[in-house]
Design an enzyme around this catalytic site. Structure first.
Site, PDB file in Angstrom:
ATOM      1  N   TYR A 143       0.817  -1.218   0.000  1.00 48.20           N
ATOM      2  CA  TYR A 143       0.000   0.000   0.000  1.00 48.20           C
ATOM      3  C   TYR A 143       0.851   1.270   0.000  1.00 48.20           C
ATOM      4  O   TYR A 143       0.342   2.365  -0.153  1.00 48.20           O
ATOM      5  CB  TYR A 143      -0.958   0.027   1.205  1.00 48.20           C
ATOM      6  CG  TYR A 143      -1.997  -1.080   1.188  1.00 48.20           C
ATOM      7  CD1 TYR A 143      -2.389  -1.678   0.001  1.00 48.20           C
ATOM      8  CD2 TYR A 143      -2.595  -1.514   2.360  1.00 48.20           C
ATOM      9  CE1 TYR A 143      -3.338  -2.696  -0.019  1.00 48.20           C
ATOM     10  CE2 TYR A 143      -3.554  -2.527   2.351  1.00 48.20           C
ATOM     11  CZ  TYR A 143      -3.910  -3.107   1.157  1.00 48.20           C
ATOM     12  OH  TYR A 143      -4.850  -4.110   1.148  1.00 48.20           O
ATOM     13  N   LYS A 194       3.501 -15.424   1.494  1.00 45.75           N
ATOM     14  CA  LYS A 194       3.462 -16.340   0.358  1.00 45.75           C
ATOM     15  C   LYS A 194       4.885 -16.502  -0.185  1.00 45.75           C
ATOM     16  O   LYS A 194       5.225 -16.021  -1.265  1.00 45.75           O
ATOM     17  CB  LYS A 194       2.474 -15.848  -0.710  1.00 45.75           C
ATOM     18  CG  LYS A 194       1.054 -16.291  -0.353  1.00 45.75           C
ATOM     19  CD  LYS A 194       0.043 -16.160  -1.460  1.00 45.75           C
ATOM     20  CE  LYS A 194       0.243 -17.089  -2.621  1.00 45.75           C
ATOM     21  NZ  LYS A 194      -0.228 -18.460  -2.375  1.00 45.75           N
ATOM     22  N   ASP A 227      -2.790 -18.119   1.583  1.00 46.74           N
ATOM     23  CA  ASP A 227      -4.012 -18.741   1.056  1.00 46.74           C
ATOM     24  C   ASP A 227      -4.466 -19.871   1.970  1.00 46.74           C
ATOM     25  O   ASP A 227      -5.664 -20.024   2.251  1.00 46.74           O
ATOM     26  CB  ASP A 227      -3.831 -19.208  -0.389  1.00 46.74           C
ATOM     27  CG  ASP A 227      -2.543 -19.975  -0.623  1.00 46.74           C
ATOM     28  OD1 ASP A 227      -1.644 -19.929   0.244  1.00 46.74           O
ATOM     29  OD2 ASP A 227      -2.414 -20.641  -1.670  1.00 46.74           O
ATOM     30  N   ASP A 251      -4.869  -7.123   5.912  1.00 46.67           N
ATOM     31  CA  ASP A 251      -6.106  -6.415   5.593  1.00 46.67           C
ATOM     32  C   ASP A 251      -7.221  -7.441   5.341  1.00 46.67           C
ATOM     33  O   ASP A 251      -8.324  -7.360   5.895  1.00 46.67           O
ATOM     34  CB  ASP A 251      -5.851  -5.563   4.335  1.00 46.67           C
ATOM     35  CG  ASP A 251      -6.961  -4.577   4.063  1.00 46.67           C
ATOM     36  OD1 ASP A 251      -7.926  -4.536   4.848  1.00 46.67           O
ATOM     37  OD2 ASP A 251      -6.876  -3.851   3.054  1.00 46.67           O
ATOM     38  N   ASP A 255     -10.244  -8.996   8.253  1.00 45.74           N
ATOM     39  CA  ASP A 255     -11.682  -8.865   7.988  1.00 45.74           C
ATOM     40  C   ASP A 255     -12.350 -10.244   7.978  1.00 45.74           C
ATOM     41  O   ASP A 255     -13.468 -10.398   8.473  1.00 45.74           O
ATOM     42  CB  ASP A 255     -11.933  -8.170   6.636  1.00 45.74           C
ATOM     43  CG  ASP A 255     -11.964  -6.656   6.788  1.00 45.74           C
ATOM     44  OD1 ASP A 255     -11.813  -6.171   7.923  1.00 45.74           O
ATOM     45  OD2 ASP A 255     -12.150  -5.966   5.773  1.00 45.74           O
TER      46      ASP A 255
END
Ligand code: NAD
Length: 366
Positions: A143, A194, A227, A251, A255
């Site tokens: 970001y 990852k 994942d 992020d 959630d």
């Protein structure tokens, strides 16, 4: 800790002032009944600051936030401000606070109160007693890192690109927070990246593993691909204690974890910075929900996420663990008694508004 703990309260917009209003009542109660002295200051942020000062965050409020022991934040935003230029939007006030205070560690607990176990979309046995913490790196990664942009291509069309970049010190400092938090909890850290497909992921795993070896021998540690973590969170979330991950994965996973609990209005969060040489840490505490313009001003917003944000502030910034525990217990008891705001109401429970919920929590503290 100085005799007077300096708290900056930024209620913000929409339901922010309503839910933070209940937090202020709890702070008053702690001051009166537990003889705790707080140096309480209130300020404007978001649309409320724009309306008065023409900016979502003034330099003065930022300076107050930096010098506070903890900032208690409500929420910002609303349709009234949708047409403002990007830099003046209410959310810019929040992002500027996070950036200038260098709040690199975002703590997002996901816990299921026994009384709320039927609110989740998952089976009772999967989420009953759930209490996990997602620790998201908040100031680095994709970001923020350069280069990023959208550019015209010579052959026509455009390319859009971002960079996921982490340095050894950035990974180490968030890793240390994870280890510290795990020591105060059930002693397990899962580091998530990852590394099978991303270079930044390879470095993340390498640095975390070195840190676990050198500083985390007393806790259980593991590595997991993001994942797989996403899948494990819905398959068997109770296997986790602290999950530490980067800005992007954090992020999404935080959630996802929040939704396991089925209730936006119940979840707090904390954003922490580095400690200075006197051991003082910048910090900000806020509910994970937004300003809920659809219910603002109606007196029906759920104040529990904000009250639990205060509890996190008591625990992490003010060294008041026993008060934090009392507050958590009070919330649990109120829910056990069947009191519910509209957002979490179910058959057979008693619907109450924001201030009655506040009354009930304070009554339990007594
Ligand atoms: P939201 O979280 O404000 O609301 C989503 C839904 O949940 C709404 O139906 C709302 O009524 C309900 N809800 C949220 N909190 C509640 C509470 N405490 N009690 C009862 N019901 C509650 O998200 P949104 O609708 O996507 O965004 C509304 C505004 O909030 C936007 O301007 C957005 O930018 C802003 N926002 C701010 C923050 C923040 O300040 N940190 C975070 C998210 C969204």
């Amino acid at each position: 800790m100085a005799a007077n703990r300096k708290l900056l309260v930024l209620p913000g917009d929409g339901i922010g002032p309503e839910v933070v209003g209940q937090v202020l009542r709890v702070i008053d109660w702690l001051g009166e009944k537990r003889a705790l002295s707080f140096d309480l200051q209130e300020g404007l942020v978001g649309g409320a600051a724009y309306d008065v000062h023409g900016t979502p965050l003034t330099d003065e409020t930022l300076a107050d936030a930096i010098s506070a022991d903890a900032v208690l934040f409500g929420s910002v935003g609303g349709p009234k401000y949708d047409e403002l230029p990007f830099e003046l939007k209410p959310e810019r006030g929040l992002l500027r606070l996070r950036k200038e205070m260098d709040l690199f560690a975002n703590l997002r607990p996901a816990m299921v109160f026994d009384a709320m176990v039927d609110s989740s979309t998952l089976k009772k046995e999967v989420i009953e007693g759930l209490d996990i913490l997602i620790l998201r790196e908040l100031t680095g990664g994709i970001y923020f890192a350069e280069p990023r942009g959208i550019e015209e291509l010579p052959e026509g069309g455009k390319k859009g690109y971002d960079t996921n970049l982490y340095t050894t010190p950035e990974i180490e400092r968030i890793g240390r927070v994870a280890i510290d938090l795990a020591r105060k909890r059930r002693g397990k850290v899962t580091s998530v990246e990852k590394s099978n497909v991303m270079m930044s992921g390879i470095l993340w795993r390498e640095v975390m593993e070195e840190l676990f070896q050198s500083e985390g021998q007393d806790i259980e540690t593991e590595h997991m691909y993001a994942d797989n973590c996403g899948m494990q969170l819905v398959r068997n979330p109770k296997q986790f204690d602290v999950i530490v991950t980067d800005n992007l994965f954090g992020d999404i996973l935080s959630d996802e974890a929040a939704m396991l609990t089925g209730s936006l209005g119940l979840l707090p969060s904390a954003s922490l910075g580095a400690k200075d040489k006197n051991g003082k840490m910048r910090s900000m505490y806020e509910p994970i929900h937004g300003s809920a313009p659809d219910i603002a001003g109606k007196g029906i917003a759920n104040p529990i996420a904000s009250v639990l944000s205060l509890s996190m502030a008591l625990r992490y910034s003010l060294d008041l663990d026993s008060e934090a525990n009392s507050l958590d217990l009070a919330v649990q008891q109120v829910l056990d008694d069947g009191l519910r705001t509209k957002d979490i109401i179910s058959a057979g429970k008693k619907e109450v508004g924001t201030s009655v919920m506040g009354d009930a929590i304070i009554a339990k503290l007594k």
